[in-house]
Design a protein around this motif. Structure first.
Motif, PDB file in Angstrom:
ATOM      1  N   THR A  53       0.801  -1.232   0.000  1.00 53.44           N
ATOM      2  CA  THR A  53       0.000   0.000   0.000  1.00 53.44           C
ATOM      3  C   THR A  53       0.832   1.280   0.000  1.00 53.44           C
ATOM      4  O   THR A  53       0.306   2.354  -0.230  1.00 53.44           O
ATOM      5  N   TYR A  54       2.132   1.175   0.284  1.00 51.04           N
ATOM      6  CA  TYR A  54       2.980   2.368   0.337  1.00 51.04           C
ATOM      7  C   TYR A  54       3.704   2.627  -0.974  1.00 51.04           C
ATOM      8  O   TYR A  54       4.243   3.704  -1.178  1.00 51.04           O
ATOM      9  N   CYS A  55       3.729   1.632  -1.853  1.00 51.54           N
ATOM     10  CA  CYS A  55       4.677   1.690  -2.973  1.00 51.54           C
ATOM     11  C   CYS A  55       4.027   2.165  -4.275  1.00 51.54           C
ATOM     12  O   CYS A  55       2.998   1.633  -4.690  1.00 51.54           O
ATOM     13  N   GLY A  56       4.668   3.131  -4.906  1.00 52.07           N
ATOM     14  CA  GLY A  56       4.160   3.681  -6.162  1.00 52.07           C
ATOM     15  C   GLY A  56       4.111   2.666  -7.297  1.00 52.07           C
ATOM     16  O   GLY A  56       3.414   2.882  -8.297  1.00 52.07           O
ATOM     17  N   LEU A 144      16.313  -7.909   0.569  1.00 45.11           N
ATOM     18  CA  LEU A 144      14.869  -8.132   0.728  1.00 45.11           C
ATOM     19  C   LEU A 144      14.477  -7.523   2.074  1.00 45.11           C
ATOM     20  O   LEU A 144      14.650  -8.136   3.120  1.00 45.11           O
ATOM     21  N   LYS A 145      13.974  -6.303   2.021  1.00 49.95           N
ATOM     22  CA  LYS A 145      13.701  -5.624   3.293  1.00 49.95           C
ATOM     23  C   LYS A 145      12.508  -6.259   3.999  1.00 49.95           C
ATOM     24  O   LYS A 145      11.540  -6.642   3.347  1.00 49.95           O
ATOM     25  N   HIS A 146      12.582  -6.334   5.333  1.00 52.06           N
ATOM     26  CA  HIS A 146      11.411  -6.874   6.048  1.00 52.06           C
ATOM     27  C   HIS A 146      10.340  -5.802   6.220  1.00 52.06           C
ATOM     28  O   HIS A 146       9.217  -6.110   6.582  1.00 52.06           O
ATOM     29  N   GLU A 147      10.681  -4.556   5.972  1.00 54.01           N
ATOM     30  CA  GLU A 147       9.764  -3.391   5.912  1.00 54.01           C
ATOM     31  C   GLU A 147       9.192  -2.970   7.262  1.00 54.01           C
ATOM     32  O   GLU A 147       9.199  -1.794   7.592  1.00 54.01           O
ATOM     33  N   THR A 148       8.652  -3.907   8.033  1.00 57.84           N
ATOM     34  CA  THR A 148       8.269  -3.658   9.429  1.00 57.84           C
ATOM     35  C   THR A 148       8.190  -5.008  10.139  1.00 57.84           C
ATOM     36  O   THR A 148       7.763  -5.996   9.553  1.00 57.84           O
ATOM     37  N   PHE A 184      14.063  -1.561   6.738  1.00 57.22           N
ATOM     38  CA  PHE A 184      12.664  -1.224   7.027  1.00 57.22           C
ATOM     39  C   PHE A 184      12.444   0.266   6.867  1.00 57.22           C
ATOM     40  O   PHE A 184      13.386   1.035   6.669  1.00 57.22           O
ATOM     41  N   MET A 185      11.175   0.633   6.895  1.00 56.74           N
ATOM     42  CA  MET A 185      10.817   2.043   6.762  1.00 56.74           C
ATOM     43  C   MET A 185      10.524   2.643   8.129  1.00 56.74           C
ATOM     44  O   MET A 185      10.110   1.954   9.052  1.00 56.74           O
ATOM     45  N   ILE A 186      10.751   3.943   8.215  1.00 49.28           N
ATOM     46  CA  ILE A 186      10.530   4.684   9.452  1.00 49.28           C
ATOM     47  C   ILE A 186       9.396   5.674   9.218  1.00 49.28           C
ATOM     48  O   ILE A 186       9.424   6.434   8.237  1.00 49.28           O
ATOM     49  N   GLY A 214      15.031   3.711   5.695  1.00 48.82           N
ATOM     50  CA  GLY A 214      14.687   5.009   5.128  1.00 48.82           C
ATOM     51  C   GLY A 214      13.328   5.472   5.609  1.00 48.82           C
ATOM     52  O   GLY A 214      12.500   4.665   6.049  1.00 48.82           O
ATOM     53  N   PRO A 215      13.098   6.793   5.529  1.00 49.34           N
ATOM     54  CA  PRO A 215      11.793   7.319   5.935  1.00 49.34           C
ATOM     55  C   PRO A 215      10.717   6.931   4.926  1.00 49.34           C
ATOM     56  O   PRO A 215      10.969   6.888   3.723  1.00 49.34           O
ATOM     57  N   PHE A 216       9.528   6.632   5.421  1.00 49.27           N
ATOM     58  CA  PHE A 216       8.373   6.452   4.546  1.00 49.27           C
ATOM     59  C   PHE A 216       8.047   7.802   3.901  1.00 49.27           C
ATOM     60  O   PHE A 216       8.059   8.838   4.561  1.00 49.27           O
ATOM     61  N   ILE A 217       7.793   7.763   2.590  1.00 50.93           N
ATOM     62  CA  ILE A 217       7.348   8.972   1.879  1.00 50.93           C
ATOM     63  C   ILE A 217       6.044   8.638   1.178  1.00 50.93           C
ATOM     64  O   ILE A 217       5.981   7.716   0.359  1.00 50.93           O
ATOM     65  N   SER A 218       5.018   9.388   1.494  1.00 50.95           N
ATOM     66  CA  SER A 218       3.697   9.073   0.959  1.00 50.95           C
ATOM     67  C   SER A 218       3.635   9.358  -0.545  1.00 50.95           C
ATOM     68  O   SER A 218       4.097  10.388  -1.022  1.00 50.95           O
ATOM     69  N   GLU A 290       9.305   4.882  -9.969  1.00 55.03           N
ATOM     70  CA  GLU A 290       9.014   5.869  -8.942  1.00 55.03           C
ATOM     71  C   GLU A 290       8.296   5.212  -7.766  1.00 55.03           C
ATOM     72  O   GLU A 290       7.081   5.134  -7.729  1.00 55.03           O
ATOM     73  N   ILE A 291       9.095   4.735  -6.819  1.00 54.47           N
ATOM     74  CA  ILE A 291       8.571   4.078  -5.622  1.00 54.47           C
ATOM     75  C   ILE A 291       7.847   5.102  -4.753  1.00 54.47           C
ATOM     76  O   ILE A 291       6.795   4.848  -4.199  1.00 54.47           O
ATOM     77  N   TYR A 292       8.491   6.279  -4.624  1.00 55.29           N
ATOM     78  CA  TYR A 292       7.908   7.416  -3.901  1.00 55.29           C
ATOM     79  C   TYR A 292       8.201   8.632  -4.758  1.00 55.29           C
ATOM     80  O   TYR A 292       9.101   8.603  -5.608  1.00 55.29           O
ATOM     81  N   PRO A 293       7.440   9.723  -4.573  1.00 53.43           N
ATOM     82  CA  PRO A 293       7.654  10.884  -5.442  1.00 53.43           C
ATOM     83  C   PRO A 293       9.067  11.434  -5.266  1.00 53.43           C
ATOM     84  O   PRO A 293       9.518  11.616  -4.138  1.00 53.43           O
TER      85      PRO A 293
END
Ligand code: 5AD
Length: 320
Positions: A53-56, A144-148, A184-186, A214-218, A290-293
């Protein structure tokens, strides 16, 4: 310093984190020296079957122009990156069910034949026989990131998967002898400081050789549109604690941090990080990944590398 769960939580929420930054920077210097490893990423396909749901690039996003790079262009790009000094080529893609396994195998062999070059794969979850085949072809590392590490949050973010499967994949990758990278994302919506402490501890449990935080970017074309982005200070703290927990690991400054703040991207090199990855994907593909803008300039593999080396020089580090 125990760096157990409760100390991690306490550290992440301190008013003044300076002592940890200093310890992390010192540990990095002692274990990794002044070199910053520069890796070339080639984004070989942005086709993805997943609905993260986070990925472009998630499968539901019909706005993305999808591509799969032809074999000869991938090899050509790798050759160009090697010719300007890159020693690691990262092949990255979405979870593309149409990737031709034998073709990827040939690409790995061709890149390995270019010299003392490490090949890193970041192609999402595969079957064990595919991980094994790529290892036999010469691949050195797998990301392979575990993401959370929060199983409920993981389930909400990944409607078609679960955390257990992810961890199982990471264990398989490690068992097959890959240098193994997670991360993972922060700042994910609903994420807690407690779960960030668990994320850090999971890196250690998995025996990660590399970890990218890395930080989550919407992204506006995803279900998580409209959520605020992750905190950059928290991201740097997480990197510093990862250095203290995993003294020998290779820890990149993530591109996402640079997207939010150029200044903090530089600072992260003094918080424990010793790696940076550069997008070397050629035009026209690169702007479609483009995963995030983000502003994606057109490709200039030699110019980009020179500029980065110069920037690292200015902070007393050496790009290799
Ligand atoms: N913000 C920040 N990072 C993201 N990633 C994917 N989407 C986003 C986003 N919106 C990260 C994930 C993934 C990697 C390819 O990029 O950690 O593993």
């Amino acid at each position: 310093m125990a760096l157990d769960r409760s100390e991690l939580i306490k550290a992440l929420t301190l008013d003044d984190f300076t002592p940890y930054y200093q310890m992390a920077d010192e540990m990095r210097r002692r274990k990794k020296g002044n070199e910053v490893k520069i890796r070339a990423i080639i984004e070989i396909s942005n086709i993805c079957a997943r609905y993260c749901t986070y990925c472009g690039l998630n499968a539901a996003n019909a706005k993305v122009h999808r591509y799969r790079m032809p074999e000869n262009e991938i090899i050509e790009t790798a050759r160009r990156a090697v010719s300007v000094g890159y020693k690691t080529i990262v092949l990255q893609s979405g979870e593309d069910p149409g990737l031709d396994i034998e073709e990827i195998g040939r690409i790995i062999r061709d890149i390995k034949a270019m010299g003392e070059i490490a090949v890193t794969l970041s192609l999402g979850e595969l079957d064990e026989k595919e991980y094994r085949y790529f290892k036999e072809c010469g691949a050195d590392r797998y990301l392979l990131k575990h993401e959370t590490s929060d199983p409920k949050l993981y389930g909400r973010l990944h409607p078609d998967s679960d955390l257990e499967t992810r961890i199982e994949n990471l264990r398989t990758i490690k068992r097959l002898g890959y240098e193994t990278g997670s991360g993972f994302m922060i700042g994910l919506p609903g994420q807690t400081v407690e779960s960030l402490a668990d994320d850090l501890l999971l890196l250690k449990t998995l025996g990660c050789d590399m970890a990218g935080m890395g930080p989550f970017i919407s992204h506006p074309d995803t279900p998580l549109r409209g959520n605020g982005h992750g905190d950059t200070e928290m991201t740097k703290r997480v990197v510093a604690l990862a250095r203290l927990l995993l003294p020998d690991a290779n820890l990149p400054v993530t591109t996402a941090l640079g997207v939010l703040s150029q200044k903090e991207r530089l600072e992260a090199f003094s918080c424990g990080a010793n790696v940076v990855m550069r997008k070397t994907t050629p035009d026209p593909y690169r702007k479609y990944y483009e995963i995030y803008p983000a502003d994606i300039p057109s490709a200039d593999i030699p110019g980009d590398r020179l500029a980065l080396e110069k920037m690292l020089d200015e902070i007393g580090r050496k790009g290799v």
